[in-house]
Structures are given as C-alpha cells and as structure tokens.
Write a protein that holds these residues in place. Structure first.
Motif, PDB file in Angstrom:
ATOM      1  N   LEU A  38       7.528  12.725  -2.015  1.00 31.73           N
ATOM      2  CA  LEU A  38       6.335  13.041  -2.371  1.00 31.73           C
ATOM      3  C   LEU A  38       5.565  14.549  -2.244  1.00 31.73           C
ATOM      4  O   LEU A  38       3.943  14.705  -3.258  1.00 31.73           O
ATOM      5  CB  LEU A  38       5.761  11.983  -2.041  1.00 31.73           C
ATOM      6  CG  LEU A  38       5.877  10.881  -1.862  1.00 31.73           C
ATOM      7  CD1 LEU A  38       4.829   9.553  -0.955  1.00 31.73           C
ATOM      8  CD2 LEU A  38       5.611   9.764  -3.107  1.00 31.73           C
ATOM      9  N   LEU A  86       9.614   9.282  -0.098  1.00 29.39           N
ATOM     10  CA  LEU A  86       9.061   7.906  -0.078  1.00 29.39           C
ATOM     11  C   LEU A  86      10.353   6.851   0.100  1.00 29.39           C
ATOM     12  O   LEU A  86      11.236   7.047  -1.207  1.00 29.39           O
ATOM     13  CB  LEU A  86       7.662   7.103  -1.368  1.00 29.39           C
ATOM     14  CG  LEU A  86       8.012   5.598  -1.379  1.00 29.39           C
ATOM     15  CD1 LEU A  86       6.981   4.972  -0.130  1.00 29.39           C
ATOM     16  CD2 LEU A  86       6.977   5.442  -2.604  1.00 29.39           C
ATOM     17  N   ASP A 105       1.066   6.956  -8.111  1.00 25.08           N
ATOM     18  CA  ASP A 105       0.211   8.436  -8.442  1.00 25.08           C
ATOM     19  C   ASP A 105       1.005   9.830  -8.852  1.00 25.08           C
ATOM     20  O   ASP A 105       0.724  11.032  -8.288  1.00 25.08           O
ATOM     21  CB  ASP A 105      -0.321   8.533  -6.468  1.00 25.08           C
ATOM     22  CG  ASP A 105      -1.073   7.903  -6.702  1.00 25.08           C
ATOM     23  OD1 ASP A 105      -1.727   7.304  -7.296  1.00 25.08           O
ATOM     24  OD2 ASP A 105      -1.191   8.034  -5.175  1.00 25.08           O
ATOM     25  N   LEU A 106       2.583   9.387  -8.618  1.00 21.17           N
ATOM     26  CA  LEU A 106       3.173  10.287  -9.417  1.00 21.17           C
ATOM     27  C   LEU A 106       3.480  11.522 -10.478  1.00 21.17           C
ATOM     28  O   LEU A 106       2.500  10.461 -11.461  1.00 21.17           O
ATOM     29  CB  LEU A 106       5.004  10.140  -9.611  1.00 21.17           C
ATOM     30  CG  LEU A 106       5.349   9.640  -7.943  1.00 21.17           C
ATOM     31  CD1 LEU A 106       7.077   8.392  -8.540  1.00 21.17           C
ATOM     32  CD2 LEU A 106       5.848  10.379  -6.565  1.00 21.17           C
ATOM     33  N   ARG A 130       0.976  -0.970   0.151  1.00 21.09           N
ATOM     34  CA  ARG A 130       0.091  -0.447  -0.160  1.00 21.09           C
ATOM     35  C   ARG A 130       0.577   1.338  -0.038  1.00 21.09           C
ATOM     36  O   ARG A 130       0.684   2.300  -0.822  1.00 21.09           O
ATOM     37  CB  ARG A 130      -0.879   0.068   1.200  1.00 21.09           C
ATOM     38  CG  ARG A 130      -1.975  -0.507   1.097  1.00 21.09           C
ATOM     39  CD  ARG A 130      -2.845  -0.454   2.265  1.00 21.09           C
ATOM     40  NE  ARG A 130      -3.530   1.056   2.180  1.00 21.09           N
ATOM     41  CZ  ARG A 130      -4.751   0.797   2.790  1.00 21.09           C
ATOM     42  NH1 ARG A 130      -5.062   0.228   4.102  1.00 21.09           N
ATOM     43  NH2 ARG A 130      -4.807   2.580   3.480  1.00 21.09           N
ATOM     44  N   THR A 131       1.795   1.492   0.943  1.00 21.40           N
ATOM     45  CA  THR A 131       3.138   2.666   1.286  1.00 21.40           C
ATOM     46  C   THR A 131       3.646   2.455  -0.672  1.00 21.40           C
ATOM     47  O   THR A 131       3.517   3.813  -1.074  1.00 21.40           O
ATOM     48  CB  THR A 131       3.760   2.250   2.015  1.00 21.40           C
ATOM     49  OG1 THR A 131       3.207   1.941   3.293  1.00 21.40           O
ATOM     50  CG2 THR A 131       4.825   3.722   2.356  1.00 21.40           C
ATOM     51  N   ARG A 191       7.511  15.050   2.043  1.00 22.78           N
ATOM     52  CA  ARG A 191       7.430  13.202   2.550  1.00 22.78           C
ATOM     53  C   ARG A 191       8.267  12.954   1.041  1.00 22.78           C
ATOM     54  O   ARG A 191       8.529  13.088   0.639  1.00 22.78           O
ATOM     55  CB  ARG A 191       5.437  12.955   2.446  1.00 22.78           C
ATOM     56  CG  ARG A 191       4.941  13.980   3.267  1.00 22.78           C
ATOM     57  CD  ARG A 191       3.087  13.205   3.033  1.00 22.78           C
ATOM     58  NE  ARG A 191       3.031  13.836   1.817  1.00 22.78           N
ATOM     59  CZ  ARG A 191       2.851  12.756   1.416  1.00 22.78           C
ATOM     60  NH1 ARG A 191       2.691  11.515   1.753  1.00 22.78           N
ATOM     61  NH2 ARG A 191       1.996  12.777   0.167  1.00 22.78           N
ATOM     62  N   VAL A 217       7.111   6.608   4.673  1.00 22.76           N
ATOM     63  CA  VAL A 217       7.566   7.366   4.350  1.00 22.76           C
ATOM     64  C   VAL A 217       8.035   8.006   4.968  1.00 22.76           C
ATOM     65  O   VAL A 217       7.007   8.199   6.264  1.00 22.76           O
ATOM     66  CB  VAL A 217       5.772   8.113   3.932  1.00 22.76           C
ATOM     67  CG1 VAL A 217       5.566   9.440   3.331  1.00 22.76           C
ATOM     68  CG2 VAL A 217       5.092   6.686   2.505  1.00 22.76           C
ATOM     69  N   ARG A 273       2.751   1.955  -3.837  1.00 21.47           N
ATOM     70  CA  ARG A 273       2.088   1.900  -4.382  1.00 21.47           C
ATOM     71  C   ARG A 273       2.131   3.838  -4.362  1.00 21.47           C
ATOM     72  O   ARG A 273       1.400   4.323  -5.611  1.00 21.47           O
ATOM     73  CB  ARG A 273       0.317   1.493  -4.226  1.00 21.47           C
ATOM     74  CG  ARG A 273       0.525  -0.268  -4.589  1.00 21.47           C
ATOM     75  CD  ARG A 273      -0.920  -0.638  -4.293  1.00 21.47           C
ATOM     76  NE  ARG A 273      -1.527  -0.123  -5.552  1.00 21.47           N
ATOM     77  CZ  ARG A 273      -1.689  -0.810  -6.285  1.00 21.47           C
ATOM     78  NH1 ARG A 273      -2.011  -1.513  -7.235  1.00 21.47           N
ATOM     79  NH2 ARG A 273      -2.335  -0.094  -7.666  1.00 21.47           N
ATOM     80  N   ALA A 274       1.994   4.315  -3.542  1.00 22.48           N
ATOM     81  CA  ALA A 274       2.087   5.735  -3.675  1.00 22.48           C
ATOM     82  C   ALA A 274       3.277   5.793  -5.083  1.00 22.48           C
ATOM     83  O   ALA A 274       2.670   7.102  -6.131  1.00 22.48           O
ATOM     84  CB  ALA A 274       3.167   6.442  -2.597  1.00 22.48           C
TER      85      ALA A 274
END
Ligand SMILES: [Zn+2]
Length: 462
Positions: free
Chosen positions: A152, A162, A128-129, A121-122, A160, A182, A124-125
């Motif tokens: 991020l 990642l 969203d880039l 889940r983390t 933030r 993160v 997977r950020a």
C-alpha cells in the motif's frame, strides 16, 4: 577534516560528473549497485536518530509514486514449484478497475473471496489502489483465492502491506473463511547515487538524463533554496552529484527517501550539503563545515518547476533595470505558486495601483518583502504569521504588467535592496555537543565515501 572531505568529493567528481568521460556510464552503474551493500548497515544505524518519514516538514513536496517492481517471473516460478497446486499470479491495477475485474485477471473465480473483500473494512483498501500498483495472488487448482498481497506504499523506511488470507474454518472441516490485515514492514534502505552536468537543455532535462527521480529533484531545489535562485542562477556547465535513500522490500524497490548528501557546482561555486539530525533535535541540511543550509530568506520566492523553469527566457529579464525598478521580476506562468521568502507577518494584502494584487510581509530585523501583480492570494489576513516557503499567492499580471510575472522587492528599513546581490546571511556553525555529533557523523560519512572510492578504483582496474 573539511578539506579532506572536500578533496574526496572533488576526486570523485572528475569521473562521475563528466558524462563525456568513457568511464562515466560504467562507473555510475557500479556505484549504484555498490552503494547499497556498502552503505546500508552503517548508514541505517546513523539514520536511526532521524524520524522515519522521508521529510520532517509536512509541507515538503512528497510524491506518491506507483511502485516499480522488477520482473518477478523467476521468483514466481520457484514459488509455484514449491507448493504444488497453488499458482502465484500478479496483475497491475488498471484505471477504472473493479474488484471483480481484477480478480478475474488474477485467475480467481471465488464469489466468497470477492464478497469478503467488498464487505471487510481492511480489505477494502484494495479499492483505493492507484493504477499501476501491483497485486499478487495465490490461487489454488479450483481457482479459489489462497492469499492476496499488495504493497500500500509508505516511505523509504517502511511500507504497509495488505494481506488477505484464506483460513481454515475452526468449526467445519473443509470450510474456509477470510482474514485481512495490514502489516508494517521495514524496508532495506539503500543509497543511490546520481550525477550529471547541466547543459543548454536546462536543469530538469539534466536531472532526467541522470535518472534523478522527481521527488529527489524537489528536495534538491528545497535544500539549496536559501543560497541559489534556480530561476536566475542555474547555468549551462553546472554540475551536480547526489546521494539519496531508496527503500527496498525483498529486493523490490518501494520508494525513494531523503537526500543524504548533495553537491552542486553553480557558476564555479561549490555548494555542498549533508543531512544531519542532532540528537533530540529536528534534522536538517548542513554545509560540510557544520553550518545550517537554512537562510532567513529564500533566494527565489517563486516555485521552480518544469513548467516555470523554461518560461520567459533564461537571462535576467529586468535585472539590468534594477536602479529604476527597485525589484526583481520572475517571469513564470500564470498561477505559479509564490512563497513567503522568510518567516514574518502579513503587513498588507490587497490592491495597489501599479502593483495590482500585492502582499507585503514584515520580517524581523527591519526587513520587508513585496510580492506584486498576483493573480490571486492564498487565504491571508493582515497581521497573520507566515512561515518561510508558505504559499501566499499566485503569479499573475494585475496592475502595470505586460505579462505574467512576480515583481519582488526586498527592503531593509524600507529602502529597496537588490535581492540578487545582497550578501547571504550565513547561519552560525554548530557548537558544543551538536558539533561533536556532527563531526563523528561526517567522519563516518567520509569513511564510506572513501570506501566507495576504493571500490571503484579496484573494479575499474579489473
Ligand atoms: Zn517588476
């Protein structure tokens, strides 16, 4: 105190604001470079009372910029030397990128790492880039992922980050698993300065020429919205100077933050504003003599943007007809945002003959404002409270209108006043403890501006 502060700004302006001065370009560079080192510590401490985010107002314009990073080749080369067998690569996120494509470009050939990123889940950020964002990876000799790092975003004060890392398995030697986290990392706040003059090409071109970022320009317009009607007042020959925060991480620019001080000489009137956050209270902009820049009414209830600024000429189109007209027209493209000029309640929203779609707001103290010819309304009902700057509708040409524009009326006890000439209602000066804080803040500010000036004189003499 005030006159000294003003004097310092004025002296600085002589060189800084005049682009024809031969020292101008050189000095601006020196300033940008020096403001950082000189201002960071003291001002960061002074800013400690202020909230971290760049703006207090959640509705204030915020531009999510993709990050500008300097060339890291040298840094990368050093790192690569330091750890034999591990290579550091960086890539820009591209439009339509998949994780597989990104990893391939980074030289990663590691199905386990890829599977982890897709599942975690983390991690997977990464999906969203935005295009243009930079991803760094450490890759070993077998093209397996050692670590991956991406900023991020965040605000000027913190970002933030990642981090995806390979960790040795506790059970089987030589086996790996991956972890993602993160981190919130503090940025170094630096203070950047820009200055320039507005010429016939207009306000936004002048901002571009001075390299003032869009999100800083938006703040500047908002800071002066109670005292300047940007549609009608800005003129060729106006000059500006601005100091704003920029957040850096490991020497790398992350994003711009709040405007700290700004001045605008508009038609020979000097307007100056400083950010100040009284202890325990919300921050805001103040004149150098401690009056809030906030006014009960905006000078212009129409969004001032690159698109609307050049629309319909730069003179006062129907201003001269004010006597018959009872209002002021703001020529602007169809759909331009119309703001509530002040806090108030909705008195009427609907259609009236010549006015077309119209909103009428009632304000404290016997004032009311009219916004006519709208193409459409924001979601509004009669009796609803609206705040200054809230979007109430959009420019159109309903009713008796020959082109898209806002017809704006400003009434006192129902008698139309000319909003372009009404006396500005000034806020009272700060008093008591807040005034003491303001004085000590501005005097430390004065010290820094002076230091900056001395530095310039010294370097200019060399
Ligand atoms: Zn009109």
């Amino acid at each position: 105190m005030w006159s000294r502060l003003r004097e310092v700004f004025a002296r600085e302006l002589v060189v800084l604001v005049d682009p024809t001065n031969p020292l101008h370009a050189r000095r601006r560079k020196q300033l940008t470079a020096s403001v950082g080192t000189m201002f960071t510590l003291g001002m960061a401490a002074a800013m400690g009372v202020a909230p971290r985010n760049a703006y207090d107002d959640p509705d204030a314009p915020r531009v999510q910029e993709s990050m500008r990073l300097p060339d890291l080749r040298q840094q990368l080369a050093q790192l690569t030397d330091a750890e034999a067998g591990v290579y550091i690569r960086q890539e820009h996120m591209q439009r339509g990128d998949t994780i597989a494509a990104l990893l391939r470009r980074l030289g990663v050939d590691d199905p386990d790492a890829q599977a982890f990123i897709v599942k975690n889940r983390t991690a997977r950020a990464l999906f969203d880039l935005a295009p243009g964002q930079i991803v760094q990876a450490e890759v070993d000799e077998d093209n397996l992922l050692v670590s991956l790092q991406v900023n991020l975003g965040g605000d000027a004060a913190a970002s933030r980050e990642l981090v995806i890392e390979r960790v040795a398995s506790a059970t089987a030697a030589g086996d790996f698993s991956y972890k993602a986290r993160v981190n919130t990392v503090d940025n170094d706040l630096r203070y950047e300065m820009a200055s320039g003059a507005i010429d016939g090409r207009g306000f936004f071109k002048a901002m571009d020429a001075a390299n003032v970022p869009d999100e800083v320009v938006a703040q500047m317009i908002s800071i002066f919205s109670g005292v300047i009607d940007f549609h009608h007042d800005i003129a060729s020959g106006d000059r500006f100077r601005i100091i704003f925060e920029a957040g850096f991480r490991d020497g790398t620019f992350v994003r711009n933050g709040r405007v700290i001080a700004v001045e605008l000489i508009n038609r020979n009137s000097l307007h100056q504003a400083l950010w100040f956050a009284p202890e325990g209270g919300p921050g805001g902009y103040y004149t150098f003599d401690g009056r809030s820049m906030k006014r009960p009414f905006l000078r212009s209830p129409v969004e001032f943007s690159r698109v609307s600024s050049g629309f319909g000429g730069r003179d006062h189109p129907l201003h001269h007809q004010w006597a018959q007209h009872k209002g002021v027209d703001f020529a602007a493209p169809m759909g331009t945002k119309v703001f509530a000029a002040g806090d108030g309640t909705v008195d009427f929203v609907g259609q009236q003959n010549g006015y077309g779609n119209i909103v009428v707001l009632e304000h404290a103290g016997g004032y009311s404002t009219y916004y006519a010819h709208l193409s459409r309304f924001a979601t509004l009902r009669q009796g609803q409270h609206v705040s200054q700057g809230e979007v109430i509708g959009f420019v159109g040409q309903t009713g008796w209108a020959t082109g898209p524009h806002l017809h704006y009326e400003f009434r006192y006890n129902d008698v139309p006043q000319n909003p372009l000439t009404i006396t500005l209602m000034e806020a009272p000066t700060l008093t008591g403890k807040s005034r003491q804080e303001f004085l000590s803040y501005t005097s430390s500010m004065l010290g820094r501006i002076n230091a900056l000036r001395t530095y310039n004189v010294l370097t200019a003499a060399n």
